[in-house]
Scaffold this motif. Structure first.
Motif, PDB file in Angstrom:
ATOM      1  N   LEU A  68       0.873  -1.176   0.000  1.00 54.59           N
ATOM      2  CA  LEU A  68       0.000   0.000   0.000  1.00 54.59           C
ATOM      3  C   LEU A  68       0.911   1.227   0.000  1.00 54.59           C
ATOM      4  CD1 LEU A  68      -2.373  -1.402   2.742  1.00 54.59           C
ATOM      5  CD2 LEU A  68      -2.589  -1.638   0.269  1.00 54.59           C
ATOM      6  N   ASP A  69       1.269   1.697  -1.190  1.00 55.30           N
ATOM      7  CA  ASP A  69       2.343   2.658  -1.397  1.00 55.30           C
ATOM      8  C   ASP A  69       2.279   3.906  -0.525  1.00 55.30           C
ATOM      9  OD1 ASP A  69       3.517   1.054  -3.332  1.00 55.30           O
ATOM     10  OD2 ASP A  69       2.251   1.902  -4.900  1.00 55.30           O
ATOM     11  N   GLN A  70       1.163   4.578  -0.479  1.00 56.62           N
ATOM     12  CA  GLN A  70       1.105   5.857   0.216  1.00 56.62           C
ATOM     13  C   GLN A  70       1.267   5.722   1.729  1.00 56.62           C
ATOM     14  OE1 GLN A  70      -1.946   5.295  -1.756  1.00 56.62           O
ATOM     15  NE2 GLN A  70      -1.399   6.450  -3.570  1.00 56.62           N
ATOM     16  N   THR A  71       1.022   4.546   2.260  1.00 56.15           N
ATOM     17  CA  THR A  71       1.016   4.379   3.703  1.00 56.15           C
ATOM     18  C   THR A  71       2.249   3.687   4.244  1.00 56.15           C
ATOM     19  OG1 THR A  71      -0.108   2.275   3.523  1.00 56.15           O
ATOM     20  CG2 THR A  71      -1.497   4.230   3.701  1.00 56.15           C
ATOM     21  N   GLY A  72       3.039   3.069   3.392  1.00 53.06           N
ATOM     22  CA  GLY A  72       4.169   2.284   3.860  1.00 53.06           C
ATOM     23  C   GLY A  72       3.741   0.965   4.467  1.00 53.06           C
ATOM     24  N   LEU A  73       2.504   0.555   4.210  1.00 52.07           N
ATOM     25  CA  LEU A  73       1.973  -0.693   4.748  1.00 52.07           C
ATOM     26  C   LEU A  73       1.950  -1.775   3.674  1.00 52.07           C
ATOM     27  CD1 LEU A  73      -1.104   0.679   6.750  1.00 52.07           C
ATOM     28  CD2 LEU A  73       1.160   0.074   7.633  1.00 52.07           C
ATOM     29  N   ALA A  77       9.795  -0.851   8.688  1.00 53.82           N
ATOM     30  CA  ALA A  77      10.448   0.034   9.660  1.00 53.82           C
ATOM     31  C   ALA A  77      11.737   0.592   9.067  1.00 53.82           C
ATOM     32  CB  ALA A  77      10.746  -0.725  10.945  1.00 53.82           C
ATOM     33  N   VAL A  78      12.312   1.553   9.759  1.00 54.36           N
ATOM     34  CA  VAL A  78      13.534   2.224   9.294  1.00 54.36           C
ATOM     35  C   VAL A  78      14.667   1.225   9.101  1.00 54.36           C
ATOM     36  CG1 VAL A  78      15.265   3.960   9.899  1.00 54.36           C
ATOM     37  CG2 VAL A  78      12.849   4.353  10.420  1.00 54.36           C
ATOM     38  N   ASN A  79      14.768   0.225   9.971  1.00 50.99           N
ATOM     39  CA  ASN A  79      15.854  -0.755   9.870  1.00 50.99           C
ATOM     40  C   ASN A  79      15.512  -1.890   8.907  1.00 50.99           C
ATOM     41  OD1 ASN A  79      13.935  -2.098  11.307  1.00 50.99           O
ATOM     42  ND2 ASN A  79      15.227  -2.538  13.078  1.00 50.99           N
ATOM     43  N   HIS A  80      14.510  -1.683   8.075  1.00 50.36           N
ATOM     44  CA  HIS A  80      14.075  -2.627   7.036  1.00 50.36           C
ATOM     45  C   HIS A  80      13.467  -3.916   7.592  1.00 50.36           C
ATOM     46  CE1 HIS A  80      15.639  -0.067   3.915  1.00 50.36           C
ATOM     47  NE2 HIS A  80      16.780  -0.003   4.560  1.00 50.36           N
ATOM     48  N   SER A  81      13.079  -3.885   8.857  1.00 48.46           N
ATOM     49  CA  SER A  81      12.307  -5.007   9.394  1.00 48.46           C
ATOM     50  C   SER A  81      10.832  -4.642   9.257  1.00 48.46           C
ATOM     51  CB  SER A  81      12.657  -5.258  10.854  1.00 48.46           C
ATOM     52  OG  SER A  81      12.238  -4.154  11.634  1.00 48.46           O
ATOM     53  N   ASP A  82       9.975  -5.622   9.375  1.00 47.55           N
ATOM     54  CA  ASP A  82       8.545  -5.377   9.277  1.00 47.55           C
ATOM     55  C   ASP A  82       7.931  -5.363  10.666  1.00 47.55           C
ATOM     56  OD1 ASP A  82       8.438  -5.301   6.504  1.00 47.55           O
ATOM     57  OD2 ASP A  82       8.245  -7.469   6.349  1.00 47.55           O
ATOM     58  N   ASP A  83       7.193  -4.306  10.983  1.00 42.45           N
ATOM     59  CA  ASP A  83       6.472  -4.228  12.248  1.00 42.45           C
ATOM     60  C   ASP A  83       5.040  -4.676  12.016  1.00 42.45           C
ATOM     61  OD1 ASP A  83       8.725  -3.164  13.493  1.00 42.45           O
ATOM     62  OD2 ASP A  83       8.091  -1.088  13.161  1.00 42.45           O
ATOM     63  N   LEU A  84       4.588  -5.642  12.806  1.00 42.89           N
ATOM     64  CA  LEU A  84       3.217  -6.124  12.708  1.00 42.89           C
ATOM     65  C   LEU A  84       2.280  -5.072  13.285  1.00 42.89           C
ATOM     66  CD1 LEU A  84       1.249  -8.439  12.044  1.00 42.89           C
ATOM     67  CD2 LEU A  84       1.631  -9.260  14.377  1.00 42.89           C
ATOM     68  N   ILE A  85       1.306  -4.647  12.491  1.00 43.96           N
ATOM     69  CA  ILE A  85       0.320  -3.658  12.917  1.00 43.96           C
ATOM     70  C   ILE A  85      -0.951  -4.349  13.393  1.00 43.96           C
ATOM     71  CG2 ILE A  85      -1.057  -1.664  12.189  1.00 43.96           C
ATOM     72  CD1 ILE A  85       2.010  -1.197  12.172  1.00 43.96           C
ATOM     73  N   ASP A  86      -1.418  -5.334  12.621  1.00 40.10           N
ATOM     74  CA  ASP A  86      -2.660  -6.037  12.931  1.00 40.10           C
ATOM     75  C   ASP A  86      -2.687  -7.329  12.129  1.00 40.10           C
ATOM     76  OD1 ASP A  86      -5.155  -6.575  13.998  1.00 40.10           O
ATOM     77  OD2 ASP A  86      -6.150  -4.841  13.100  1.00 40.10           O
ATOM     78  N   SER A  87      -3.576  -8.234  12.510  1.00 41.49           N
ATOM     79  CA  SER A  87      -3.715  -9.473  11.760  1.00 41.49           C
ATOM     80  C   SER A  87      -5.141  -9.994  11.895  1.00 41.49           C
ATOM     81  CB  SER A  87      -2.726 -10.536  12.254  1.00 41.49           C
ATOM     82  OG  SER A  87      -3.021 -10.879  13.589  1.00 41.49           O
ATOM     83  N   MET A  88      -5.498 -10.883  10.972  1.00 40.48           N
ATOM     84  CA  MET A  88      -6.811 -11.536  11.002  1.00 40.48           C
ATOM     85  C   MET A  88      -6.685 -12.879  10.309  1.00 40.48           C
ATOM     86  SD  MET A  88      -9.015  -9.725   7.907  1.00 40.48           S
ATOM     87  CE  MET A  88     -10.239 -11.007   7.777  1.00 40.48           C
ATOM     88  N   ASN A  89      -7.597 -13.792  10.604  1.00 45.00           N
ATOM     89  CA  ASN A  89      -7.628 -15.067   9.910  1.00 45.00           C
ATOM     90  C   ASN A  89      -8.470 -14.886   8.649  1.00 45.00           C
ATOM     91  OD1 ASN A  89      -8.416 -17.698   8.967  1.00 45.00           O
ATOM     92  ND2 ASN A  89      -7.469 -18.459  10.837  1.00 45.00           N
ATOM     93  N   TYR A  90      -7.790 -14.801   7.520  1.00 43.64           N
ATOM     94  CA  TYR A  90      -8.474 -14.539   6.253  1.00 43.64           C
ATOM     95  C   TYR A  90      -9.308 -15.730   5.807  1.00 43.64           C
ATOM     96  CZ  TYR A  90      -9.362 -12.775   1.581  1.00 43.64           C
ATOM     97  OH  TYR A  90      -9.989 -12.342   0.435  1.00 43.64           O
ATOM     98  N   TYR A  91      -8.841 -16.967   6.068  1.00 42.07           N
ATOM     99  CA  TYR A  91      -9.596 -18.154   5.651  1.00 42.07           C
ATOM    100  C   TYR A  91     -11.002 -18.138   6.222  1.00 42.07           C
ATOM    101  CZ  TYR A  91      -5.373 -20.671   4.043  1.00 42.07           C
ATOM    102  OH  TYR A  91      -4.252 -21.084   3.391  1.00 42.07           O
ATOM    103  N   TYR A  92     -11.109 -17.861   7.515  1.00 43.09           N
ATOM    104  CA  TYR A  92     -12.400 -17.975   8.201  1.00 43.09           C
ATOM    105  C   TYR A  92     -13.170 -16.664   8.309  1.00 43.09           C
ATOM    106  CZ  TYR A  92     -10.514 -22.492   9.395  1.00 43.09           C
ATOM    107  OH  TYR A  92      -9.972 -23.734   9.312  1.00 43.09           O
ATOM    108  N   ASN A  93     -12.502 -15.542   8.096  1.00 44.41           N
ATOM    109  CA  ASN A  93     -13.149 -14.237   8.267  1.00 44.41           C
ATOM    110  C   ASN A  93     -13.038 -13.371   7.029  1.00 44.41           C
ATOM    111  OD1 ASN A  93     -13.915 -14.600  11.072  1.00 44.41           O
ATOM    112  ND2 ASN A  93     -11.717 -14.509  11.482  1.00 44.41           N
ATOM    113  N   ARG A  94     -13.049 -13.988   5.861  1.00 44.92           N
ATOM    114  CA  ARG A  94     -12.913 -13.256   4.601  1.00 44.92           C
ATOM    115  C   ARG A  94     -13.907 -12.109   4.490  1.00 44.92           C
ATOM    116  NH1 ARG A  94     -15.186 -12.753  -0.203  1.00 44.92           N
ATOM    117  NH2 ARG A  94     -13.875 -12.532  -2.042  1.00 44.92           N
TER     118      ARG A  94
END
Length: 89
Positions: free
Chosen positions: A10-15, A31-48
């Motif tokens: 998601l280009d404009q947001t850095g997400l 993140a600045v150090n090129h690691s990924d920070d988890l913001i949120d998650s969901m089970n896509y299989y069951y909660n599409r």
């Protein structure tokens, strides 16, 4: 089975969205150090059907057209994962 793979940037947001082999969709920020920070998650299989609400929680200005496009991409990823799992059984 760790098959995290970038699905959508998601280009404009850095997400980015990641879907793993267990059906967990992760919203991450690079993140600045090129690691990924988890913001949120969901089970896509069951909660599409809750995907639009998941996105709106973090990106209120996104359109349904974008959400539908992302959902089609995610559905294709799910199909590929399920085909891969069935071929190993």
């Amino acid at each position: 089975m760790h098959t995290n793979k970038e699905v959508i940037t998601l280009d404009q947001t850095g997400l980015s969205l990641y879907l793993n082999g267990f059906g967990v969709l992760e919203l991450r920020r690079l993140a600045v150090n090129h690691s990924d920070d988890l913001i949120d998650s969901m089970n896509y299989y069951y909660n599409r059907d809750k995907f639009p609400q998941f996105i709106y929680r973090h990106l209120s200005a996104v359109t349904m057209i974008e959400i539908n496009r992302w959902q089609r991409e995610l559905d294709e990823q799910v199909r590929q994962i399920q085909v891969g799992v069935k071929s190993r059984v």
